[in-house]
Enzyme design. Structure first.
Site, PDB file in Angstrom:
ATOM      1  N   GLN A   1      22.907  -9.520  71.616  1.00 18.93           N
ATOM      2  CA  GLN A   1      23.593  -9.615  70.324  1.00 18.93           C
ATOM      3  C   GLN A   1      23.247  -8.365  69.513  1.00 18.93           C
ATOM      4  OE1 GLN A   1      22.516 -12.126  66.915  1.00 18.93           O
ATOM      5  NE2 GLN A   1      24.618 -12.891  66.902  1.00 18.93           N
TER       6      GLN A   1
ATOM      7  N   ARG B   1      30.854 -12.569  67.047  1.00 17.69           N
ATOM      8  CA  ARG B   1      30.393 -13.782  66.352  1.00 17.69           C
ATOM      9  C   ARG B   1      30.857 -13.736  64.903  1.00 17.69           C
ATOM     10  NH1 ARG B   1      24.782 -17.333  65.835  1.00 17.69           N
ATOM     11  NH2 ARG B   1      25.743 -18.980  67.036  1.00 17.69           N
TER      12      ARG B   1
ATOM     13  N   TYR C   1      25.383 -10.683  57.429  1.00 13.01           N
ATOM     14  CA  TYR C   1      24.815  -9.382  57.816  1.00 13.01           C
ATOM     15  C   TYR C   1      25.906  -8.298  57.674  1.00 13.01           C
ATOM     16  CZ  TYR C   1      20.801 -12.097  59.170  1.00 13.01           C
ATOM     17  OH  TYR C   1      19.717 -12.941  59.123  1.00 13.01           O
TER      18      TYR C   1
ATOM     19  N   HIS D   1      27.300  -9.006  66.182  1.00 13.97           N
ATOM     20  CA  HIS D   1      26.933  -9.989  65.149  1.00 13.97           C
ATOM     21  C   HIS D   1      27.761  -9.720  63.899  1.00 13.97           C
ATOM     22  CE1 HIS D   1      24.951 -12.900  62.831  1.00 13.97           C
ATOM     23  NE2 HIS D   1      23.689 -12.660  63.130  1.00 13.97           N
ATOM     24  N   GLY D   2      28.872 -10.450  63.818  1.00 16.22           N
ATOM     25  CA  GLY D   2      29.763 -10.289  62.665  1.00 16.22           C
ATOM     26  C   GLY D   2      29.667 -11.467  61.709  1.00 16.22           C
ATOM     27  N   ALA D   3      28.532 -12.180  61.717  1.00 13.34           N
ATOM     28  CA  ALA D   3      28.437 -13.451  60.999  1.00 13.34           C
ATOM     29  C   ALA D   3      27.281 -13.472  60.001  1.00 13.34           C
ATOM     30  CB  ALA D   3      28.257 -14.578  62.022  1.00 13.34           C
ATOM     31  N   HIS D   4      27.154 -14.602  59.284  1.00 11.11           N
ATOM     32  CA  HIS D   4      25.959 -15.015  58.526  1.00 11.11           C
ATOM     33  C   HIS D   4      25.580 -14.104  57.362  1.00 11.11           C
ATOM     34  CE1 HIS D   4      24.593 -17.160  62.508  1.00 11.11           C
ATOM     35  NE2 HIS D   4      25.776 -17.551  62.068  1.00 11.11           N
TER      36      HIS D   4
HETATM   37  C1  LIG Z   1      14.942 -19.645  65.078  1.00  9.77           C
HETATM   38  C2  LIG Z   1      16.389 -19.284  64.941  1.00  9.77           C
HETATM   39  C3  LIG Z   1      16.763 -17.949  64.979  1.00  9.77           C
HETATM   40  C4  LIG Z   1      18.122 -17.582  64.875  1.00  9.77           C
HETATM   41  N1  LIG Z   1      18.479 -16.256  64.987  1.00  9.77           N
HETATM   42  C5  LIG Z   1      19.796 -15.911  65.049  1.00  9.77           C
HETATM   43  C6  LIG Z   1      20.200 -14.581  65.360  1.00  9.77           C
HETATM   44  O1  LIG Z   1      19.392 -13.674  65.629  1.00  9.77           O
HETATM   45  N2  LIG Z   1      21.540 -14.314  65.383  1.00  9.77           N
HETATM   46  C7  LIG Z   1      22.479 -15.271  65.132  1.00  9.77           C
HETATM   47  O2  LIG Z   1      23.680 -14.982  65.146  1.00  9.77           O
HETATM   48  N3  LIG Z   1      22.112 -16.550  64.866  1.00  9.77           N
HETATM   49  C8  LIG Z   1      20.811 -16.902  64.851  1.00  9.77           C
HETATM   50  N4  LIG Z   1      20.452 -18.225  64.664  1.00  9.77           N
HETATM   51  C9  LIG Z   1      21.506 -19.266  64.606  1.00  9.77           C
HETATM   52  C10 LIG Z   1      21.737 -19.859  66.014  1.00  9.77           C
HETATM   53  O3  LIG Z   1      22.334 -18.903  66.873  1.00  9.77           O
HETATM   54  C11 LIG Z   1      22.637 -21.099  65.985  1.00  9.77           C
HETATM   55  O4  LIG Z   1      23.913 -20.727  65.518  1.00  9.77           O
HETATM   56  C12 LIG Z   1      22.074 -22.203  65.108  1.00  9.77           C
HETATM   57  O5  LIG Z   1      20.711 -22.452  65.411  1.00  9.77           O
HETATM   58  C13 LIG Z   1      22.867 -23.507  65.271  1.00  9.77           C
HETATM   59  O6  LIG Z   1      22.726 -23.990  66.587  1.00  9.77           O
HETATM   60  P1  LIG Z   1      21.767 -25.287  66.890  1.00  9.77           P
HETATM   61  O7  LIG Z   1      22.158 -26.336  65.896  1.00  9.77           O
HETATM   62  O8  LIG Z   1      22.092 -25.632  68.299  1.00  9.77           O
HETATM   63  O9  LIG Z   1      20.342 -24.837  66.688  1.00  9.77           O
HETATM   64  C14 LIG Z   1      19.106 -18.599  64.716  1.00  9.77           C
HETATM   65  C15 LIG Z   1      18.709 -19.940  64.685  1.00  9.77           C
HETATM   66  C16 LIG Z   1      17.382 -20.291  64.814  1.00  9.77           C
HETATM   67  C17 LIG Z   1      17.007 -21.752  64.821  1.00  9.77           C
END
Ligand SMILES: Cc1cc2nc3c(=O)[nH]c(=O)nc-3n(C[C@H](O)[C@H](O)[C@H](O)COP(=O)(O)O)c2cc1C
Length: 370
Positions: free
Chosen positions: A107, A227, A179, A174-177
């Protein structure tokens, strides 16, 4: 857990969505670990991903790994994707995952204004964002110059080329959240009046340039996953698009630029995205683009991951709704985060119907996971 073994088998059908083929539908969601001192992923990282591949995960998306820009990362323990030593470490990760029969994509990440200021490998660099605004819309730095935007686009493309060179099976952008890429898409953080800002379609310009540059760097047959999310870190009700028409406007430039698969990030995969339809975010994106989609969010767990960060446990949950929607063709692939974090054998246990052996998610286990 009461999921029927027959319906579970739909998760274990092969996936063929040009140019990516996978042995099953289970994807490990990207999860930041911060276990890579000086940005170099070591043996522990290779072992961590190999264990998930050995236990039958179809595709691993690595934790976010940062491009070659001074403000891309705010943590020296996050693996980077440009130093020679880091790329050697990643090549070892790829080798071990492939030996275990798995597939893996990195990613590729720029943290934008969410980078911790004054931290990371270049603490003196100011954090980068389209308009110098944080996610609350407050002015905290200077907008990126057009020259710098173009150098960031090139750094994404270099990462894509390196991913292909060292043997990865594709890339995820990583186009989400909230960032950097998402900050250009979102009105609240992109108030530019030049060619990188404006209406919804104009705000896609940076993301589309990144995708196009990556596509040029890797050629037509190397998978590019994008994403995307409506929600932003700490702004869970944020929306890029308030209806399907807007969502369509947002997605088409990305499709034209060369995205193969959309990874549609939600906290609960079953929640309908827009009023008047049962379709979820992944369902809409698939319908509007005709591209395969990955769903994600609380698969196999009864609590979402923000609750996890707030210190709450999550128990296991049946998967009938997931497999129903998969069988209806609303999405093609299913990403699993925390359940795979706590249990490397999650996919194997699901496949074999060993539901009573599934582990609940406890935040306390974060520090000890391997
Ligand atoms: C510890 C942790 C670290 C995460 N780091 C990232 C990340 O680096 N990039 C990203 O796009 N999402 C990240 N996420 C989000 C996860 O990819 C995922 O979308 C989210 O946990 C929901 O899935 P789940 O309910 O199965 O845990 C992270 C989530 C957790 C729990």
């Amino acid at each position: 857990m009461s999921t029927s073994r027959t319906s579970i088998q739909s998760l274990f059908q092969p996936f063929q969505g040009a140019p990516l083929s996978l042995s099953n539908r289970i994807v490990m969601a990207p999860m930041t670990r911060s276990h890579s001192p000086n940005g170099i992923p070591g043996d522990n990282v290779a072992g961590y991903y190999r264990r998930r591949a050995e236990n039958g995960v179809g595709l691993i998306v690595t934790e976010g790994t940062t491009i070659n820009h001074p403000a891309a990362s705010g943590d020296t323990n996050i693996p980077n994707f440009h130093d020679e030593k880091a790329l050697e470490g990643w090549a070892q990760v790829v080798k071990e995952v492939h030996e275990a029969g798995g597939k893996i994509i990195p990613q590729i990440w720029h943290q934008g204004i969410l980078r911790s200021e004054g931290q990371g490998p270049h603490p003196q660099a100011p954090s980068a964002s389209p308009s110098g605004l944080n996610l609350a819309g407050e002015k905290v730095s200077e907008p990126l110059s057009v020259d710098e935007i173009q150098s960031i686009v090139k750094a994404f493309a270099q990462a894509a080329a390196d991913a292909k060179r060292i043997g990865f099976d594709g890339i995820e952008l990583h186009g989400a959240h909230g960032y950097l890429i998402d900050e250009f898409l979102w009105e609240q953080t992109n108030q530019r009046t030049d060619e990188y800002g404006g209406d919804l379609v104009k705000r896609t310009r940076f993301a589309a340039e990144v995708v196009r540059a990556c596509r040029e760097a890797v050629g037509p047959d190397f998978p590019i996953v994008f994403r995307i999310s409506q929600w932003k870190t700490s702004f869970y009700d944020a929306k890029l698009a308030t209806d399907s028409e807007q969502l369509n406007q947002l997605l088409q430039p990305l499709v034209e630029a060369g995205v193969d698969i959309f990874h549609c990030s939600t906290r609960r995969f079953w929640v309908p995205e827009f009023e008047g339809s049962d379709l979820t975010f992944a369902g809409w994106v698939k319908k509007l683009t005709g591209k395969p989609t990955i769903t994600v969010g609380s698969v196999g767990l009864d609590n979402d991951f923000i609750n996890g960060f707030m210190g709450n446990d999550a128990g296991t949950k049946d998967m009938d709704e997931l497999t129903d929607r998969l069988e209806q063709g609303q999405f093609d692939l299913v990403a699993v985060g925390r359940a795979l974090l706590v249990d490397p054998a999650w996919a194997a246990k699901i496949r074999e119907g060993r539901f009573d052996e599934l582990l609940p998610f406890t935040p306390a286990s974060f520090g000890t996971l391997s």
